[in-house]
Design a protein around this motif. Structure first.
Motif, PDB file in Angstrom:
ATOM      1  N   ASP A 238     -21.617   6.623  -1.653  1.00  0.00           N
ATOM      2  CA  ASP A 238     -21.867   5.418  -0.864  1.00  0.00           C
ATOM      3  C   ASP A 238     -20.909   4.326  -1.342  1.00  0.00           C
ATOM      4  OD1 ASP A 238     -22.986   3.907   1.120  1.00  0.00           O
ATOM      5  OD2 ASP A 238     -24.938   3.678   0.186  1.00  0.00           O
ATOM      6  N   ASP A 239     -21.200   3.084  -0.996  1.00  0.00           N
ATOM      7  CA  ASP A 239     -20.248   2.000  -1.230  1.00  0.00           C
ATOM      8  C   ASP A 239     -19.883   1.828  -2.705  1.00  0.00           C
ATOM      9  OD1 ASP A 239     -22.842   1.086  -1.747  1.00  0.00           O
ATOM     10  OD2 ASP A 239     -22.834  -0.359  -0.101  1.00  0.00           O
ATOM     11  N   HIS A 240     -20.862   1.802  -3.588  1.00  0.00           N
ATOM     12  CA  HIS A 240     -20.556   1.557  -4.999  1.00  0.00           C
ATOM     13  C   HIS A 240     -19.786   2.713  -5.632  1.00  0.00           C
ATOM     14  CE1 HIS A 240     -22.865  -2.163  -5.201  1.00  0.00           C
ATOM     15  NE2 HIS A 240     -23.753  -1.572  -4.428  1.00  0.00           N
ATOM     16  N   ASP A 241     -19.977   3.906  -5.138  1.00  0.00           N
ATOM     17  CA  ASP A 241     -19.218   5.041  -5.665  1.00  0.00           C
ATOM     18  C   ASP A 241     -17.720   4.856  -5.471  1.00  0.00           C
ATOM     19  OD1 ASP A 241     -21.396   7.040  -6.446  1.00  0.00           O
ATOM     20  OD2 ASP A 241     -21.950   6.628  -4.383  1.00  0.00           O
ATOM     21  N   VAL A 242     -17.320   4.229  -4.352  1.00  0.00           N
ATOM     22  CA  VAL A 242     -15.896   4.008  -4.099  1.00  0.00           C
ATOM     23  C   VAL A 242     -15.463   2.600  -4.500  1.00  0.00           C
ATOM     24  CG1 VAL A 242     -15.737   5.740  -2.272  1.00  0.00           C
ATOM     25  CG2 VAL A 242     -16.305   3.373  -1.669  1.00  0.00           C
ATOM     26  N   GLY A 243     -16.314   1.906  -5.273  1.00  0.00           N
ATOM     27  CA  GLY A 243     -15.920   0.623  -5.830  1.00  0.00           C
ATOM     28  C   GLY A 243     -16.175  -0.582  -4.963  1.00  0.00           C
ATOM     29  N   HIS A 244     -17.033  -0.444  -3.931  1.00  0.00           N
ATOM     30  CA  HIS A 244     -17.297  -1.534  -2.999  1.00  0.00           C
ATOM     31  C   HIS A 244     -18.673  -2.136  -3.235  1.00  0.00           C
ATOM     32  CE1 HIS A 244     -14.308  -1.072   0.517  1.00  0.00           C
ATOM     33  NE2 HIS A 244     -13.826  -0.367  -0.492  1.00  0.00           N
ATOM     34  N   PRO A 245     -18.850  -3.426  -2.922  1.00  0.00           N
ATOM     35  CA  PRO A 245     -20.203  -3.971  -2.853  1.00  0.00           C
ATOM     36  C   PRO A 245     -20.914  -3.514  -1.583  1.00  0.00           C
ATOM     37  CG  PRO A 245     -18.611  -5.662  -2.274  1.00  0.00           C
ATOM     38  CD  PRO A 245     -17.825  -4.466  -2.720  1.00  0.00           C
ATOM     39  N   ASN A 246     -20.169  -3.406  -0.488  1.00  0.00           N
ATOM     40  CA  ASN A 246     -20.640  -2.850   0.779  1.00  0.00           C
ATOM     41  C   ASN A 246     -19.465  -2.121   1.415  1.00  0.00           C
ATOM     42  OD1 ASN A 246     -23.445  -3.780   1.064  1.00  0.00           O
ATOM     43  ND2 ASN A 246     -22.560  -5.829   1.162  1.00  0.00           N
ATOM     44  N   LEU A 247     -19.758  -1.242   2.358  1.00  0.00           N
ATOM     45  CA  LEU A 247     -18.693  -0.449   2.957  1.00  0.00           C
ATOM     46  C   LEU A 247     -18.911  -0.281   4.455  1.00  0.00           C
ATOM     47  CD1 LEU A 247     -16.221   1.440   2.805  1.00  0.00           C
ATOM     48  CD2 LEU A 247     -17.780   3.297   2.186  1.00  0.00           C
ATOM     49  N   TRP A 248     -17.914  -0.703   5.224  1.00  0.00           N
ATOM     50  CA  TRP A 248     -17.787  -0.374   6.647  1.00  0.00           C
ATOM     51  C   TRP A 248     -16.437   0.319   6.761  1.00  0.00           C
ATOM     52  CZ3 TRP A 248     -19.328  -4.980   4.575  1.00  0.00           C
ATOM     53  CH2 TRP A 248     -20.595  -5.455   4.903  1.00  0.00           C
ATOM     54  N   GLY A 249     -16.427   1.642   6.839  1.00  0.00           N
ATOM     55  CA  GLY A 249     -15.184   2.391   6.689  1.00  0.00           C
ATOM     56  C   GLY A 249     -14.165   2.182   7.786  1.00  0.00           C
ATOM     57  N   GLU A 314     -21.768  10.993   7.553  1.00  0.00           N
ATOM     58  CA  GLU A 314     -21.047   9.917   6.880  1.00  0.00           C
ATOM     59  C   GLU A 314     -21.280   8.641   7.695  1.00  0.00           C
ATOM     60  OE1 GLU A 314     -17.102  10.822   5.171  1.00  0.00           O
ATOM     61  OE2 GLU A 314     -17.200  12.648   6.382  1.00  0.00           O
ATOM     62  N   ASP A 315     -22.367   7.948   7.405  1.00  0.00           N
ATOM     63  CA  ASP A 315     -22.696   6.796   8.238  1.00  0.00           C
ATOM     64  C   ASP A 315     -21.961   5.541   7.831  1.00  0.00           C
ATOM     65  OD1 ASP A 315     -24.202   6.919   5.943  1.00  0.00           O
ATOM     66  OD2 ASP A 315     -26.072   6.245   6.831  1.00  0.00           O
ATOM     67  N   ARG A 316     -21.069   5.611   6.840  1.00  0.00           N
ATOM     68  CA  ARG A 316     -20.219   4.480   6.472  1.00  0.00           C
ATOM     69  C   ARG A 316     -18.788   4.627   6.998  1.00  0.00           C
ATOM     70  NH1 ARG A 316     -24.196   1.042   4.713  1.00  0.00           N
ATOM     71  NH2 ARG A 316     -24.957   1.531   2.636  1.00  0.00           N
ATOM     72  N   LYS A 317     -18.311   5.843   7.130  1.00  0.00           N
ATOM     73  CA  LYS A 317     -16.870   6.061   7.296  1.00  0.00           C
ATOM     74  C   LYS A 317     -16.313   5.529   8.611  1.00  0.00           C
ATOM     75  CE  LYS A 317     -14.802   8.945   5.038  1.00  0.00           C
ATOM     76  NZ  LYS A 317     -14.693  10.194   4.292  1.00  0.00           N
ATOM     77  N   PHE A 318     -17.079   5.612   9.676  1.00  0.00           N
ATOM     78  CA  PHE A 318     -16.561   5.220  10.984  1.00  0.00           C
ATOM     79  C   PHE A 318     -17.107   3.872  11.456  1.00  0.00           C
ATOM     80  CE2 PHE A 318     -16.517   9.827  10.659  1.00  0.00           C
ATOM     81  CZ  PHE A 318     -15.229  10.146  11.047  1.00  0.00           C
ATOM     82  N   LYS A 319     -18.004   3.288  10.688  1.00  0.00           N
ATOM     83  CA  LYS A 319     -18.700   2.080  11.120  1.00  0.00           C
ATOM     84  C   LYS A 319     -17.772   0.864  11.140  1.00  0.00           C
ATOM     85  CE  LYS A 319     -22.747  -0.801  10.191  1.00  0.00           C
ATOM     86  NZ  LYS A 319     -23.957  -1.004   9.380  1.00  0.00           N
ATOM     87  N   THR A 320     -17.926   0.055  12.184  1.00  0.00           N
ATOM     88  CA  THR A 320     -17.138  -1.165  12.361  1.00  0.00           C
ATOM     89  C   THR A 320     -17.553  -2.218  11.337  1.00  0.00           C
ATOM     90  OG1 THR A 320     -17.024  -0.731  14.738  1.00  0.00           O
ATOM     91  CG2 THR A 320     -16.505  -2.963  14.003  1.00  0.00           C
ATOM     92  N   GLY A 321     -16.582  -2.921  10.774  1.00  0.00           N
ATOM     93  CA  GLY A 321     -16.869  -4.073   9.926  1.00  0.00           C
ATOM     94  C   GLY A 321     -17.146  -5.300  10.774  1.00  0.00           C
ATOM     95  N   PRO A 322     -18.083  -6.169  10.357  1.00  0.00           N
ATOM     96  CA  PRO A 322     -18.471  -7.298  11.213  1.00  0.00           C
ATOM     97  C   PRO A 322     -17.500  -8.479  11.217  1.00  0.00           C
ATOM     98  CG  PRO A 322     -19.761  -7.303   9.190  1.00  0.00           C
ATOM     99  CD  PRO A 322     -18.944  -6.042   9.166  1.00  0.00           C
ATOM    100  N   ALA A 323     -16.743  -8.675  10.140  1.00  0.00           N
ATOM    101  CA  ALA A 323     -15.908  -9.891  10.038  1.00  0.00           C
ATOM    102  C   ALA A 323     -14.869  -9.928  11.140  1.00  0.00           C
ATOM    103  CB  ALA A 323     -15.220  -9.942   8.674  1.00  0.00           C
ATOM    104  N   GLY A 324     -14.855 -11.022  11.893  1.00  0.00           N
ATOM    105  CA  GLY A 324     -13.888 -11.188  12.964  1.00  0.00           C
ATOM    106  C   GLY A 324     -14.265 -10.539  14.269  1.00  0.00           C
TER     107      GLY A 324
END
Length: 645
Positions: A238-249, A314-324
């Motif tokens: 998940d996000d912390h495993d790849v060094g993120h606080p949160n992850l939208w891939g 993989e519910d993080r990998k394709f998800k859109t990031g909200p910023a912008g």
């Protein structure tokens, strides 16, 4: 990292493999690997396991990882495996190797009291893992194994036979293993050994050592290897495993802002792939292996254990990031605190959650019931925001876009896929254990979901605590919990709360509500039982040791909560039991459901007037076809004989 550097890294890895695979590999020392495998911009990445790691001082952090320089007969730290449809995949995790040590691991099996070497594999750098894939695996017997390095180091375990003859399959549901609490986890391991799950599922955040994945992963392995060594294990990062606080891939793009809410990954592709290789290579082969942007690998797949068919997402990998992409209505792009906001304003066209590739996978998976009596879906986080307070009890948050409750249209699309096969959903990430029944169009018309508690909850507390401190409509009868029933989350999604395990005192190690889940799939009764065990519980005490509100038993059929308005003719099966039945609405072409139905007959329900196509088969809905069947009152239909053979 530029293309030239990638080329030389791949060339170095190939040379390392050639040396380790050559006949003289055991005698010839290996050359040192690049001291900065991720480039000078990221010189801190994996620093405990690269360069002259054996000469580096102990990390100056409050809770350092375990030392990487161990006696050389202990360099095989642990191994984990799965097997499915005749293919065994096993990953061995080694401690970092010194320049004069061979870069090769060997896999041996014991049969008839004799150990025999089955395969050799290079130890990959960075990451120090070795990977074995064996075809034509006989899954009907238990086979002891051991992974060896050089002359003395080894790690032993057992490849379990597939428990297809067991009436109840037991899965441990776990996530969020705080790195702030170091050392072993005997209080959890002792219970797991007694409960003896057939499958371990770690939903993510196996380590929180953001820039030190290899050290953190080895730490995780040491904590859980006594149960991992002798049963199939699913680990998904998940996000912390790849060094993120949160992850939208966001399909693998590069993230460029603090907090990563713009979408994508911040650290180099090579680091992300290292994490995924270590944690997921041992899973069955990806069903659609094409990498996403920049060459980031994928792993979404399926695994069958004992007649339960698990879709691994993989519910993080394709998800859109909200910023912008959406209006910001809180202190950060992913947090909403404006009580006047309209959830529809952030559910915009083009926003992704699972992505089309995974929807295609779920559609194909739903039609293939080979080796499956019941289906389940596994992913990192929940398809709702079943949380009110984040971090501490004084911090109330209306909506958190890190959960899978957003984007809402994509959330509903995913739940509709899960509902079509009457699957439960298991996940983690939220640090708060809950069982909910999702609503898609109406309360209760979707599947059940169990979010496991944090294994060790020293990172981030969360609470379910409605503002008016009142239960919702249709509360759970006789529940010891005050706030069950129907609610809308902060994103406008309909959920029915069945149970939650709020921390009592986040400062007290025994009152943080950390622990793990146990899920029991009863294939004969077609029932699923959710259990939730506190970290310091004694499983010998039975159900009274669980969190209040658990255990919860549901009928698998209730994962589709739509109300029938008509029925198709009763199907009577000749020369076949427990076939697969699919019902399609002719007007829209929508597949209503595809199910393995128990017994020798089945009367399909439908949810609107009209005409329908019914397909029936042994493992796929392909052997028998009925078109233009009208839905009628249940007693008005006449049985139809379905003949096979």
């Amino acid at each position: 990292m530029n293309q030239t550097r990638r080329f030389f890294l791949k060339l170095a890895a190939l040379c390392c493999w050639w040396r380790s695979a050559s006949p003289s590999a055991n005698a010839a020392p290996a050359s040192a690997e690049p001291p900065l495998p991720f480039g000078s911009e990221f010189a801190n990445l994996d620093s405990c396991a690269v360069g002259q790691w054996w000469n580096k001082p102990k990390p100056k952090v409050a809770n350092p990882p375990p030392p990487m320089d161990v006696p050389r007969n202990e360099v095989v730290a642990f191994a984990l495996y799965t097997h499915d449809r005749g293919v065994l995949k096993l990953t061995a995790q080694l401690y970092p190797l010194k320049p004069d040590e061979v870069r090769e691991a060997r896999l041996e099996f014991q049969r008839d009291g004799k150990w025999t070497e089955a395969a050799k594999s290079p130890v990959l750098f960075p990451g120090w893992s070795a990977h074995f894939r064996l075809e034509n695996w006989d899954d009907t017997e238990d086979v002891p194994y051991r992974v060896r390095h050089a002359d003395e180091a080894l790690f032993e375990g057992l490849i379990r036979r597939d428990p297809r003859d067991k009436p109840v399959i037991v899965v441990a549901n776990m996530s969020c293993n705080s790195s702030r609490t170091t050392g072993l986890r005997p209080e959890i391991i002792d219970n797991l050994k007694m409960q003896d799950p057939d499958l371990l599922f770690f939903a993510g955040d196996q380590t929180y050592r953001h820039t030190e994945h290899t050290a953190g992963w080895i730490e995780f392995g040491l904590q859980f290897r006594e149960v991992i060594r002798d049963r199939p294990t699913i680990t998904i990062p998940d996000d912390h495993d790849v060094g993120h606080p949160n992850l939208w891939g966001e399909n693998g793009k590069r993230s460029k802002i603090s907090g990563n809410a713009d979408g994508g990954y911040f650290y180099p592709v090579e680091y992300v792939n290292l994490v995924q290789r270590a944690q997921t290579w041992h899973l069955p082969d990806p069903v659609d292996p094409a990498p996403v942007e920049r060459g980031i690998t994928v792993y979404f797949t399926r695994l069958r254990v004992g007649g339960i068919d698990f879709a691994i997402l993989e519910d993080r990998k394709f998800k859109t990031g909200p910023a912008g992409k959406i209006p910001q209505m809180g202190p950060r792009p992913d947090h909403i605190n404006d009580p006047k906001y309209d959830p529809k304003t952030i559910d915009l066209p083009g926003l992704e959650l699972l992505g089309e590739r995974q929807h295609k996978f779920l559609q194909n998976w739903s039609e293939d019931w080979t080796g499956a009596a019941v289906k389940a879906v596994l992913s990192q986080t929940a398809f709702c925001g079943a949380v009110h307070m984040h971090g501490k009890r004084s911090d109330r948050l209306l909506a958190d876009l890190d959960c899978n409750g957003w984007p809402q249209t994509a959330r509903n699309k995913a739940l509709a896929e899960i509902r079509r096969v009457q699957a439960v959903h298991l996940c983690g990430d939220q640090h708060l254990a809950v069982v909910v029944k999702h609503g898609i169009n109406e309360f209760g018309d979707g599947p059940y979901a169990f979010t496991s508690p944090a294994l060790v909850n020293t990172i981030y507390g969360r609470w379910w605590h409605p503002l008016d401190e009142q239960p919702g409509p249709n509360p759970v009868a006789n529940s010891p919990l005050p706030w069950t029933g129907d609610f809308q989350d902060g994103l406008g999604n309909k959920i029915s709360m069945l149970a939650y395990a709020n921390p009592q005192n986040i400062a007290d190690e025994r009152q943080r509500s950390d622990g793990y889940g146990i899920v029991r799939f009863d294939k004969q009764k077609r029932q699923v039982t959710f259990e939730c065990w506190p970290r310091f519980a004694d499983a010998k005490e039975g159900d009274q040791a669980q969190f209040a509100g658990w255990p919860i038993t549901i009928a698998a059929a209730d994962n589709d909560g739509r109300k029938p308005v008509a029925w198709l003719p009763k199907l009577v099966f000749e020369k076949m039991q427990d076939p697969v039945v699919q019902v399609i609405e002719d007007k829209t072409g929508e597949v209503l459901y595809t199910l393995r139905v128990p017994g020798e007959s089945y009367q399909p329900p439908v949810f609107a007037a009209g005409e329908y196509t019914v397909k029936v088969g042994r493992d796929r809905p392909s052997q028998f076809l009925l078109k233009g069947i009208k839905g009628e009152p249940r007693d008005a239909t006449k049985p139809i004989s379905v003949k096979f053979g």
